[in-house]
Design a protein around this motif. Structure first.
Motif, mmCIF file in Angstrom:
data_model
loop_
_atom_site.group_PDB
_atom_site.id
_atom_site.type_symbol
_atom_site.label_atom_id
_atom_site.label_comp_id
_atom_site.label_asym_id
_atom_site.label_seq_id
_atom_site.Cartn_x
_atom_site.Cartn_y
_atom_site.Cartn_z
ATOM 1 N N GLN A 1 -2.976 6.257 1.508
ATOM 2 C CA GLN A 1 -2.952 4.799 1.475
ATOM 3 C C GLN A 1 -3.866 4.282 0.379
ATOM 4 O O GLN A 1 -4.700 5.010 -0.166
ATOM 5 C CB GLN A 1 -3.408 4.236 2.820
ATOM 6 N N GLN B 1 -6.825 1.651 -0.351
ATOM 7 C CA GLN B 1 -7.873 0.821 0.240
ATOM 8 C C GLN B 1 -8.598 0.102 -0.888
ATOM 9 O O GLN B 1 -9.386 0.709 -1.614
ATOM 10 C CB GLN B 1 -8.853 1.657 1.063
ATOM 11 N N THR B 2 -8.275 -1.180 -1.049
ATOM 12 C CA THR B 2 -8.778 -2.009 -2.149
ATOM 13 C C THR B 2 -8.609 -1.295 -3.481
ATOM 14 O O THR B 2 -7.494 -1.143 -3.959
ATOM 15 C CB THR B 2 -10.234 -2.460 -1.901
ATOM 16 N N THR C 1 -9.230 1.910 -4.203
ATOM 17 C CA THR C 1 -9.270 3.368 -4.031
ATOM 18 C C THR C 1 -7.978 3.894 -3.426
ATOM 19 O O THR C 1 -7.461 3.330 -2.454
ATOM 20 C CB THR C 1 -10.437 3.769 -3.106
ATOM 21 N N THR D 1 -10.371 11.048 -2.532
ATOM 22 C CA THR D 1 -10.404 9.692 -3.061
ATOM 23 C C THR D 1 -10.191 9.732 -4.567
ATOM 24 O O THR D 1 -10.588 10.692 -5.247
ATOM 25 C CB THR D 1 -11.744 8.995 -2.763
#
Length: 246
Positions: A125, A127-128, A130, A146
């Motif tokens: 996914q 996340q902002t 990342t 990441t």
């Protein structure tokens, strides 16, 4: 049911309601996060089966793959380790471990090709800023990757030759007495590959010890690169290149 009916309809288990349909298997918008890292060469030699050989540089590609639209298999995510290898002098990849959250591709992958698939809970996914990949086995977090989200575009066509290299699997199917009935080295290829986009950025990878998801047995010594790729492709069927029981 007659003998001929059994022979004609036998494709996969169970006979009257197979866990997966016949191929070909086409994937649309298949998304990869691949963190390549340097590992312990002795640990690598311990898991790569002959006649495959390890190149001079002991690398592992830790992959998270998001598959929202796949023929017959539906919508799922998988994660695992792929090892660059040589077979008869040719570059390729050996699929060492895979964890995913969908029964159909677990059954199909194991029965058809010999993919080393186990049930778990991978996730890929954004996340902002990342791109985040995680793998949970039960309640235990065993892998976290990441990468900075789309920091720099890559030449998509330059990645294509690597995606078209051969891939190798160790297919094992037991006999009813528990001995190995099939033990084969299988080669397969990705086909009709379209690279829709590719990016790189700063990347990190953490692996945790787990008895049944032993990804940390190939320890992360140094992260080499992180790559994010969006593709359409067909998963080609395989061929046997070595029979260990012959």
């Amino acid at each position: 049911m007659k003998l001929d009916d059994v022979r004609r309809n036998a494709f996969a288990m169970p006979l009257t309601s197979p866990a997966f349909p016949p191929g070909p298997y086409r994937f649309v918008d298949r998304e990869f996060l691949v963190v390549t890292y340097r590992t312990d060469p002795d640990a690598l030699r311990a898991v790569v089966p002959e006649p495959l050989q390890i190149p001079d540089e002991p690398l592992v590609k830790y992959e998270f793959i998001r598959m929202p639209d796949s023929t017959g298999f539906g919508d799922y995510t998988e994660s695992g380790q792929v090892i660059p290898v040589l077979y008869q002098g040719r570059k390729g990849s050996y699929v060492h471990s895979m964890f995913l959250n969908d029964e159909a591709p677990i059954a199909g992958g194991r029965e058809l090709w010999g993919f080393p698939k186990k049930l778990a809970a991978p996730l890929l996914q954004v996340q902002t800023d990342t791109l985040l990949g995680t793998l949970d086995y039960g309640s235990v977090r065993v892998a976290t990757a990441t990468m900075g989200y789309k920091h720099r575009a890559l030449d998509a066509q330059a990645l294509l030759p690597g995606l078209l290299e051969p891939n190798y699997l160790l297919k094992i199917i037991p006999h009813v007495d528990g001995s190995a009935r099939i033990c084969e080295l299988v080669e397969y290829h990705l086909e009709d590959v379209v690279v829709k986009g590719a990016w790189t950025g700063p990347a990190a990878l953490q692996l945790a010890e787990h008895a049944l998801a032993p990804v940390a047995r190939l320890p992360v010594l140094e992260v080499v690169s992180g790559v994010h790729v969006l593709t359409d492709l067909t998963l080609g069927l395989g061929r046997v290149v070595h029979d260990y029981l012959a």
